[in-house]
Write a protein that holds these residues in place. Structure first.
Motif, PDB file in Angstrom:
ATOM      1  N   MET A   1     -10.464  -1.333 -11.172  1.00 13.07           N
ATOM      2  CA  MET A   1      -9.631  -2.384 -10.619  1.00 13.07           C
ATOM      3  C   MET A   1     -10.486  -3.175  -9.634  1.00 13.07           C
ATOM      4  N   THR A   2     -10.503  -4.484  -9.784  1.00 15.09           N
ATOM      5  CA  THR A   2     -11.311  -5.315  -8.905  1.00 15.09           C
ATOM      6  C   THR A   2     -10.596  -5.541  -7.585  1.00 15.09           C
ATOM      7  N   GLU A   3     -11.341  -6.008  -6.603  1.00 14.20           N
ATOM      8  CA  GLU A   3     -10.746  -6.318  -5.299  1.00 14.20           C
ATOM      9  C   GLU A   3      -9.692  -7.407  -5.442  1.00 14.20           C
ATOM     10  N   ASP A   8      -3.995  -9.106  -5.401  1.00 16.31           N
ATOM     11  CA  ASP A   8      -2.842  -9.669  -6.110  1.00 16.31           C
ATOM     12  C   ASP A   8      -1.659  -8.713  -6.064  1.00 16.31           C
ATOM     13  N   ALA A   9      -1.904  -7.431  -6.303  1.00 15.04           N
ATOM     14  CA  ALA A   9      -0.821  -6.450  -6.298  1.00 15.04           C
ATOM     15  C   ALA A   9      -0.271  -6.271  -4.896  1.00 15.04           C
ATOM     16  N   TRP A  10      -1.159  -6.249  -3.902  1.00 10.50           N
ATOM     17  CA  TRP A  10      -0.694  -6.118  -2.526  1.00 10.50           C
ATOM     18  C   TRP A  10       0.174  -7.308  -2.173  1.00 10.50           C
ATOM     19  N   ASP A  39       6.168   3.602  -6.779  1.00 14.54           N
ATOM     20  CA  ASP A  39       4.781   3.931  -6.489  1.00 14.54           C
ATOM     21  C   ASP A  39       3.968   2.641  -6.525  1.00 14.54           C
ATOM     22  N   ALA A  40       3.487   2.201  -5.371  1.00 10.08           N
ATOM     23  CA  ALA A  40       2.766   0.928  -5.278  1.00 10.08           C
ATOM     24  C   ALA A  40       1.498   0.930  -6.139  1.00 10.08           C
ATOM     25  N   GLU A  41       0.815   2.074  -6.206  1.00  6.43           N
ATOM     26  CA  GLU A  41      -0.387   2.145  -7.043  1.00  6.43           C
ATOM     27  C   GLU A  41      -0.034   1.975  -8.512  1.00  6.43           C
ATOM     28  N   ALA A  42       1.078   2.580  -8.936  1.00  8.11           N
ATOM     29  CA  ALA A  42       1.515   2.421 -10.328  1.00  8.11           C
ATOM     30  C   ALA A  42       1.873   0.966 -10.595  1.00  8.11           C
ATOM     31  N   LEU A  43       2.526   0.320  -9.632  1.00  9.77           N
ATOM     32  CA  LEU A  43       2.866  -1.092  -9.783  1.00  9.77           C
ATOM     33  C   LEU A  43       1.591  -1.921  -9.938  1.00  9.77           C
ATOM     34  N   MET A  45      -1.257  -0.880 -11.173  1.00 12.88           N
ATOM     35  CA  MET A  45      -1.871  -0.588 -12.468  1.00 12.88           C
ATOM     36  C   MET A  45      -1.159  -1.273 -13.632  1.00 12.88           C
ATOM     37  N   ILE A  46       0.151  -1.434 -13.519  1.00 12.31           N
ATOM     38  CA  ILE A  46       0.902  -2.068 -14.598  1.00 12.31           C
ATOM     39  C   ILE A  46       0.393  -3.471 -14.883  1.00 12.31           C
ATOM     40  N   PHE A  47       0.044  -4.187 -13.812  1.00 15.39           N
ATOM     41  CA  PHE A  47      -0.290  -5.597 -13.979  1.00 15.39           C
ATOM     42  C   PHE A  47      -1.770  -5.923 -13.750  1.00 15.39           C
ATOM     43  N   THR A  48      -2.647  -4.922 -13.788  1.00 13.54           N
ATOM     44  CA  THR A  48      -4.074  -5.209 -13.645  1.00 13.54           C
ATOM     45  C   THR A  48      -4.631  -5.744 -14.957  1.00 13.54           C
ATOM     46  N   ARG A  49      -5.789  -6.307 -14.871  1.00 12.13           N
ATOM     47  CA  ARG A  49      -6.445  -6.834 -16.075  1.00 12.13           C
ATOM     48  C   ARG A  49      -6.844  -5.690 -17.006  1.00 12.13           C
ATOM     49  N   THR A  50      -6.889  -6.008 -18.300  1.00  9.96           N
ATOM     50  CA  THR A  50      -7.339  -5.021 -19.278  1.00  9.96           C
ATOM     51  C   THR A  50      -8.854  -4.869 -19.169  1.00  9.96           C
ATOM     52  N   GLU A  51      -9.407  -3.891 -19.868  1.00  8.74           N
ATOM     53  CA  GLU A  51     -10.864  -3.714 -19.859  1.00  8.74           C
ATOM     54  C   GLU A  51     -11.566  -4.953 -20.379  1.00  8.74           C
ATOM     55  N   GLY A  52     -10.892  -5.710 -21.256  1.00  8.37           N
ATOM     56  CA  GLY A  52     -11.469  -6.939 -21.792  1.00  8.37           C
ATOM     57  C   GLY A  52     -11.349  -8.127 -20.848  1.00  8.37           C
TER      58      GLY A  52
END
Length: 83
Positions: A1-3, A8-10, A39-43, A45-52
């Motif tokens: 996960m990038t900074e 963005d999630a925060w 769970d804020a971390e789960a939230l 992860m749901i909307f982070t960028r894909t590996e691509g």
């Protein structure tokens, strides 16, 4: 996960608390912590960028401070709060 993804999630979590506080006419500090509802971390992860590198899309609903919070994510997150 990038900074940038973390930021963005925060911002998303902060927006949720602020919008519920505004709806209730309260200071955000008067509301329960968001982590008691989701769970804020789960939230994050749901909307982070894909590996691509592409953004994920989706929808999630959860209860927070007596409200149903719905987040729909495509290009930008759309937050709806219902009593």
């Amino acid at each position: 996960m990038t900074e940038s993804d973390r930021s963005d999630a925060w911002c998303l979590s902060k927006r949720i608390v602020k919008e519920v506080a505004d709806l209730e006419g309260k200071d955000p500090a008067e509301l329960p912590p968001l982590y008691e509802a989701i769970d804020a971390e789960a939230l994050e992860m749901i909307f982070t960028r894909t590996e691509g590198g592409t953004m994920r899309t989706g929808k999630i609903d959860f209860l927070y401070a007596g409200h149903v919070v719905t987040i729909e994510y495509e290009d930008e997150p759309v937050i709806r709060i219902e009593q």
